[in-house]
Design an enzyme around this catalytic site. Structure first.
Site, PDB file in Angstrom:
ATOM      1  N   SER A 138      23.892 -72.046 -53.023  1.00 15.60           N
ATOM      2  CA  SER A 138      22.254 -71.823 -52.663  1.00 15.60           C
ATOM      3  C   SER A 138      21.792 -72.672 -52.587  1.00 15.60           C
ATOM      4  O   SER A 138      21.790 -74.106 -52.694  1.00 15.60           O
ATOM      5  CB  SER A 138      21.745 -71.154 -54.267  1.00 15.60           C
ATOM      6  N   TYR A 151      21.595 -70.495 -63.624  1.00 15.72           N
ATOM      7  CA  TYR A 151      21.675 -70.626 -61.869  1.00 15.72           C
ATOM      8  C   TYR A 151      21.904 -71.401 -61.375  1.00 15.72           C
ATOM      9  O   TYR A 151      22.934 -71.986 -60.621  1.00 15.72           O
ATOM     10  CB  TYR A 151      20.253 -69.576 -61.057  1.00 15.72           C
TER      11      TYR A 151
HETATM   12  P1  NAD Z   1      22.397 -59.440 -53.890  1.00 19.90           P
HETATM   13  O1  NAD Z   1      22.210 -59.065 -55.864  1.00 19.90           O
HETATM   14  O2  NAD Z   1      22.087 -58.362 -53.291  1.00 19.90           O
HETATM   15  O3  NAD Z   1      24.377 -58.381 -54.053  1.00 19.90           O
HETATM   16  C1  NAD Z   1      25.380 -58.631 -54.861  1.00 19.90           C
HETATM   17  C2  NAD Z   1      26.197 -57.976 -54.462  1.00 19.90           C
HETATM   18  O4  NAD Z   1      27.718 -58.961 -55.466  1.00 19.90           O
HETATM   19  C3  NAD Z   1      26.075 -57.075 -54.785  1.00 19.90           C
HETATM   20  O5  NAD Z   1      26.642 -55.458 -54.481  1.00 19.90           O
HETATM   21  C4  NAD Z   1      26.975 -57.200 -56.615  1.00 19.90           C
HETATM   22  O6  NAD Z   1      27.747 -54.910 -56.892  1.00 19.90           O
HETATM   23  C5  NAD Z   1      27.889 -57.206 -56.151  1.00 19.90           C
HETATM   24  N1  NAD Z   1      28.189 -58.384 -56.927  1.00 19.90           N
HETATM   25  C6  NAD Z   1      27.949 -58.911 -58.213  1.00 19.90           C
HETATM   26  N2  NAD Z   1      28.581 -59.000 -59.852  1.00 19.90           N
HETATM   27  C7  NAD Z   1      30.322 -58.884 -59.288  1.00 19.90           C
HETATM   28  C8  NAD Z   1      31.139 -58.910 -59.376  1.00 19.90           C
HETATM   29  N3  NAD Z   1      31.294 -60.076 -60.860  1.00 19.90           N
HETATM   30  N4  NAD Z   1      32.127 -58.660 -58.691  1.00 19.90           N
HETATM   31  C9  NAD Z   1      32.656 -58.159 -57.354  1.00 19.90           C
HETATM   32  N5  NAD Z   1      30.817 -57.409 -56.963  1.00 19.90           N
HETATM   33  C10 NAD Z   1      30.123 -58.198 -57.870  1.00 19.90           C
HETATM   34  O7  NAD Z   1      22.546 -60.542 -54.021  1.00 19.90           O
HETATM   35  P2  NAD Z   1      22.285 -61.704 -52.310  1.00 19.90           P
HETATM   36  O8  NAD Z   1      21.038 -61.704 -52.949  1.00 19.90           O
HETATM   37  O9  NAD Z   1      23.311 -60.737 -51.824  1.00 19.90           O
HETATM   38  O10 NAD Z   1      22.765 -62.416 -53.115  1.00 19.90           O
HETATM   39  C11 NAD Z   1      24.406 -62.972 -52.314  1.00 19.90           C
HETATM   40  C12 NAD Z   1      24.612 -64.091 -52.811  1.00 19.90           C
HETATM   41  O11 NAD Z   1      23.932 -65.260 -52.587  1.00 19.90           O
HETATM   42  C13 NAD Z   1      25.320 -64.989 -54.233  1.00 19.90           C
HETATM   43  O12 NAD Z   1      25.748 -65.682 -54.721  1.00 19.90           O
HETATM   44  C14 NAD Z   1      23.053 -65.760 -54.457  1.00 19.90           C
HETATM   45  O13 NAD Z   1      23.828 -66.062 -56.127  1.00 19.90           O
HETATM   46  C15 NAD Z   1      23.222 -66.436 -53.403  1.00 19.90           C
HETATM   47  N6  NAD Z   1      22.093 -66.371 -52.519  1.00 19.90           N
HETATM   48  C16 NAD Z   1      21.658 -65.779 -53.337  1.00 19.90           C
HETATM   49  C17 NAD Z   1      20.396 -65.917 -52.769  1.00 19.90           C
HETATM   50  C18 NAD Z   1      18.572 -65.061 -52.096  1.00 19.90           C
HETATM   51  O14 NAD Z   1      17.747 -65.279 -52.423  1.00 19.90           O
HETATM   52  N7  NAD Z   1      19.173 -63.793 -52.026  1.00 19.90           N
HETATM   53  C19 NAD Z   1      19.350 -67.066 -52.797  1.00 19.90           C
HETATM   54  C20 NAD Z   1      20.208 -68.134 -52.220  1.00 19.90           C
HETATM   55  C21 NAD Z   1      21.641 -67.915 -53.524  1.00 19.90           C
END
Ligand code: NAD
Length: 251
Positions: A138, A151
């Site tokens: 991130s 985070y």
């Molecule tokens: P999201 O919440 O839309 O999806 C996350 C998915 O991971 C969900 O399907 C959930 O069920 C699954 N999940 C959560 N915990 C879990 C576990 N313990 N075991 C198995 N599955 C699990 O999230 P997103 O926004 O698509 O984020 C995905 C990744 O990208 C994350 O690592 C997040 O930190 C990173 N990220 C997101 C953003 C953003 O702005 N959305 C920015 C930077 C980084």
């Protein structure tokens, strides 16, 4: 370019947001994708989307914070060419409002999850001398994000994990990279926005941290994952690719 024909990929957290977009994109490029999520319905619907588009996918239920289940998964699956550690959770809070329990909860999913997935699947990659590991870090893995102490701590660990793996193992031909998105319009971000008293203002404020004034789309992150997964990225290892609309450039 960027063909993944006959490659086998695994994407954690592929039931939603960025993970789903990555799974769909890798499958579209020809990979057989193992969709992994703790949410069975969400993971199954990603598999359906991929199969409906003539792609190849299977689902495996896993909570990546469960050490034993994660290590056991590798005994049921084929050797991987591509491992995408995407599953992650967030938390809003500073030192005064974050508990040690919060920190442990985020650490279990965001850090021990990718670590155990690597423990489970990377040894076979090292033996074969083939593989691309992509960790979703991130912007919070590179600079601190306000009111996101746990985070930020855990995502700094993800960039550290990525660089450490690259340093120790890239000589084998296996590559290790991180993707560092800014804000991406996913359920993860929508749920954060909903916690604010004025969600519309929060949305505008979050978008404004990107110099170009908008959040990324999941498919824009998936495009980077496709590149890093592909043989065209042979020279790329140990990198932390910023996809943050310039957020980290300075202010
Ligand atoms: P999201 O919440 O839309 O999806 C996350 C998915 O991971 C969900 O399907 C959930 O069920 C699954 N999940 C959560 N915990 C879990 C576990 N313990 N075991 C198995 N599955 C699990 O999230 P997103 O926004 O698509 O984020 C995905 C990744 O990208 C994350 O690592 C997040 O930190 C990173 N990220 C997101 C953003 C953003 O702005 N959305 C920015 C930077 C980084």
């Amino acid at each position: 370019m960027f063909k993944l024909t006959s490659k086998i990929a695994l994407v954690t957290g592929a039931g939603s947001g960025i993970g789903r977009a990555i799974a769909q994109t890798l499958a579209q490029a020809g990979a057989h994708v193992w969709v992994v999520d703790r949410d069975v319905a969400a993971g199954a619907s990603t598999v359906t989307l991929i199969r409906d588009a003539q792609g190849h996918a299977d689902f495996a239920a896993l909570d990546v914070s469960n050490d034993a289940d994660t290590l056991a998964l590798a005994t049921h699956l084929p050797a991987l060419d591509i491992l995408v550690n995407n599953a992650g959770i967030g938390h809003v809070g500073n030192l005064l409002t974050t508990t040690a329990v919060d920190l442990d909860r985020l650490h279990a999913v965001n850090v021990r999850g990718p670590f155990n997935l690597c423990k489970a699947f990377v040894p076979a990659m090292l033996t074969r001398g083939v593989g691309s590991v992509i960790n979703l870090a991130s912007i919070g893995g590179v600079v601190a994000v306000r009111d996101r102490l746990a985070y930020t701590v855990t995502k700094h660990a993800v960039t550290g994990l990525t660089r450490s793996l690259a340093l120790d193992h890239s000589h084998t031909g296996v590559r290790f990279n991180a993707i560092c998105p800014g804000r991406v319009e996913t359920p993860f971000v929508q749920s954060r926005i909903a916690e604010y008293p004025d969600p519309e203002k929060a949305y505008r404020d979050m978008a404004s941290t990107q110099l170009n004034g908008r959040m990324a789309r999941p498919d824009e992150i998936a495009a980077a994952a496709l590149y890093l997964a592909s043989d065209e990225a042979f020279m790329v290892t140990g990198s932390c690719l910023m996809i943050d609309g310039g957020w980290s450039a300075g202010k």
